[in-house]
Design an enzyme around this catalytic site. Structure first.
Site, short mmCIF file in Angstrom:
data_model
loop_
_atom_site.label_atom_id
_atom_site.label_comp_id
_atom_site.label_asym_id
_atom_site.label_seq_id
_atom_site.Cartn_x
_atom_site.Cartn_y
_atom_site.Cartn_z
N HIS A 1 11.89 2.84 5.78
CA HIS A 1 11.96 1.38 5.45
C HIS A 1 12.67 0.62 6.62
O HIS A 1 13.56 0.90 6.95
CB HIS A 1 12.78 1.10 4.29
N ASN B 1 -10.55 -0.22 1.61
CA ASN B 1 -9.23 0.14 1.57
C ASN B 1 -8.63 -0.29 0.00
O ASN B 1 -8.64 -1.30 -0.42
CB ASN B 1 -8.58 -0.82 2.35
N HIS C 1 -4.44 19.81 5.90
CA HIS C 1 -4.98 18.61 5.56
C HIS C 1 -4.15 17.28 5.84
O HIS C 1 -3.01 17.62 5.43
CB HIS C 1 -5.86 18.73 4.25
N CYS D 1 1.03 -1.31 0.14
CA CYS D 1 -0.11 0.02 -0.01
C CYS D 1 0.96 1.40 0.12
O CYS D 1 0.46 2.40 -0.37
CB CYS D 1 -1.02 -0.05 1.40
#
Length: 549
Positions: free
Chosen positions: A375, A491, A454, A264
């Site tokens: 990562h 999702n 935002h 994702c």
């Protein structure tokens, strides 16, 4: 101490809990799961890793030489203007007015030309988001939670325990009654999902998003020099990027890239790659397509740790058109945000110096756009947190570890710790370091609401959004776009943050100058952030997915 212990034990997800390792049978050595999880995101207030604070400030000052090059002409101009000011008040000036004024003007123009050359030569082109489009599947593919369970029962792919588990997860998922799923996944046994099914779904969502984007921007196909496509689970030969090239007959020398298996979080990675490629091919257009193919995330077995993706993933895709042409700023919606280095000087110099100073303020920007990638794959627990594997019966699916919340929380904490120095006001950073030096038991967590108007957080699940809201102390207004996207579209993986931005546009929330923070995370384990600045007050496109059919 007792209340703190209870808080740590608070249930954070209705989906997963490790019940131990099976000792015998075909699944010997594998973990078994029940519905509850007793570990959640780590409390960000308990620890701050200074390594990631250092990363943020290293990025901030890494372009110091450019600032020195910019500051040198500024200093020379300041000295020069001071001398001119003295000269203009002298008697000699009055006697030689015409000749010396001409020399002064020429000198100022020369210095301005040098500054302009430095700007054009050393300052990388900004990356602009011309426009984006999110695919809205046809109404016949809408699915309610009740219909989901009925079709799952009819397929014969799941036992009663698996059906009951998925029903409980859906009830607490935050997904509403109008998300989209392909019906091919509910085929009864012994039929399997074919490669053809995956390609058809990929073509439907990708071509739909790109068609809407091309219609909105009017860009010529031959003008697209760069193509980046990301999809986690479907990696075919030819690739998905080749599918797009074939379908749209894109130019033969196109720079095409296909990102697979990155989960994702790959959407922000695709933007980062496109930005770098635009730097190598200035004046080009880059097409980025982010999607996930539900057919190939679907699991037809009964292991509960592999059933979770069935409940959350839904159809979707987003297409983005990027450019680094300076003239495209006039029509672009967003700019990949850059850090501003404000040169705070006080001077009584003449107007010519003030104008030059204003120009230099535009020059005094960090040379790296705000994409921060973290990562954690070097850690085994992170690496194995989400992985595609086969169960005891040889059925493939995505396995979700019990450590998901813990691993994801640490990745998010490290990412925002690195991002902080790049975006937070100086006052917040000062409070943070004051707290750090005083060695107080409870570190100060900066107020990120001061840095962004935002926030678009990957719509993974209700519990994930709840935990992020709590740890970052975000208001319901900041979370609205993420929660509404989860409810309406589920999702949709890497494209989720773009449906959220489309929601903000559809509701006229975007104003010129607003800063938008996109946060994505996924297998690996990775957490990525991108910061955009709105170049104009946003109006939704005709094909905005939030508009009623």
């Amino acid at each position: 101490m007792e209340s703190s212990s209870k808080q740590q034990e608070e249930l954070l997800s209705p989906e997963i809990v490790n019940c131990g390792v099976k000792d015998s049978g075909p699944d010997a050595g594998s973990l078994s799961f029940s519905v509850k999880v007793r570990r959640g995101l780590p409390d960000f207030l308990n620890s701050v890793n200074l390594k990631y604070v250092k990363l943020g400030y290293t990025c901030l000052i890494s372009h110091g030489p450019y600032l020195l090059i910019i500051a040198l002409p500024l200093l020379l101009l300041l000295i020069y203007e001071a001398d001119i000011g003295k000269f203009m008040t002298s008697k000699y000036f009055c006697a030689n007015y015409d000749h010396d004024v001409a020399n002064s003007i020429f000198a100022i123009l020369l210095v301005s030309a040098v500054i302009s050359c430095v700007y054009l030569d050393l300052t990388p082109r900004s990356t602009y988001l011309i426009d984006f489009a999110c695919y809205k599947p046809p109404s016949e593919l809408k699915i309610s939670n009740k219909e989901f369970i009925e079709l799952a029962k009819q397929s014969g792919n799941f036992n009663d325990a698996a059906i009951e588990f998925q029903a409980r997860v859906l009830e607490n998922s935050g997904i509403g009654e109008e998300s989209y799923m392909p019906r091919s996944i509910f085929r009864p046994r012994p039929n399997k999902i074919s490669l053809k099914d995956g390609r058809e779904e990929a073509g439907m969502v990708m071509f739909g998003a790109v068609d809407d984007l091309l219609a909105a921007t009017g860009v010529r196909l031959r003008a697209i020099r760069i193509l980046v496509v990301n999809c986690g689970t479907l990696n075919t030969t030819p690739s998905l990027s080749a599918m797009l090239i074939n379908h749209y007959k894109l130019r033969p020398d196109i720079e095409s890239f296909n990102l697979g298996g990155m989960g994702c979080a790959a959407g922000v990675i695709a933007i980062d790659l496109a930005k770098d490629l635009l730097g190598a091919y200035p004046g080009s257009y880059a097409l980025v397509v982010s999607t996930e193919v539900v057919c190939f995330t679907w699991y037809m077995g009964n292991d509960k740790d592999m059933l979770l993706p069935n409940c959350f993933f839904r159809m979707g895709a987003a297409a983005m058109l990027l450019s680094n042409r300076r003239l495209d700023r006039l029509r672009a919606k967003y700019e990949l945000k850059q850090v501003l280095f404000m040169l705070l000087l006080e001077t009584r110099a003449p107007a010519s110096f003030c104008l030059a100073f204003l120009n230099l303020n535009k020059l005094a920007r960090a040379m790296s756009e705000q994409i921060v990638r973290t990562h954690k794959g070097m850690e085994d627990s992170s690496f194995k947190c989400i992985q595609r594997k086969e169960d005891g019966e040889g059925k493939e699916g995505l396995s979700v570890s019990k450590d998901l919340f813990k691993v994801g929380g640490h990745a998010l904490k490290d990412n925002i710790t690195t991002l902080g120095p790049l975006v937070l006001p100086f006052s917040e950073q000062l409070l943070f370091f004051k707290n750090l030096l005083s060695k107080e038991a409870k570190p100060y967590i900066p107020n990120y609401k001061l840095a962004f108007e935002h926030v678009c957080i990957l719509a993974a699940s209700r519990k994930v959004l709840d935990e992020i809201q709590k740890n970052l102390d975000l208001t319901d207004e900041y979370m609205e776009a993420s929660r509404m996207t989860l409810h309406r579209f589920g999702n949709s993986s890497s494209s989720s943050v773009w449906y959220e931005l489309a929601y903000l546009e559809a509701n006229r929330r975007i104003k010129r100058g607003d800063r938008i923070w996109q946060i994505s995370f996924g297998s690996g384990y990775k957490c990525n952030s991108a910061v955009w600045k709105a170049l104009r007050s946003g109006r939704s496109s005709k094909k905005n997915p939030w508009k009623e059919d």
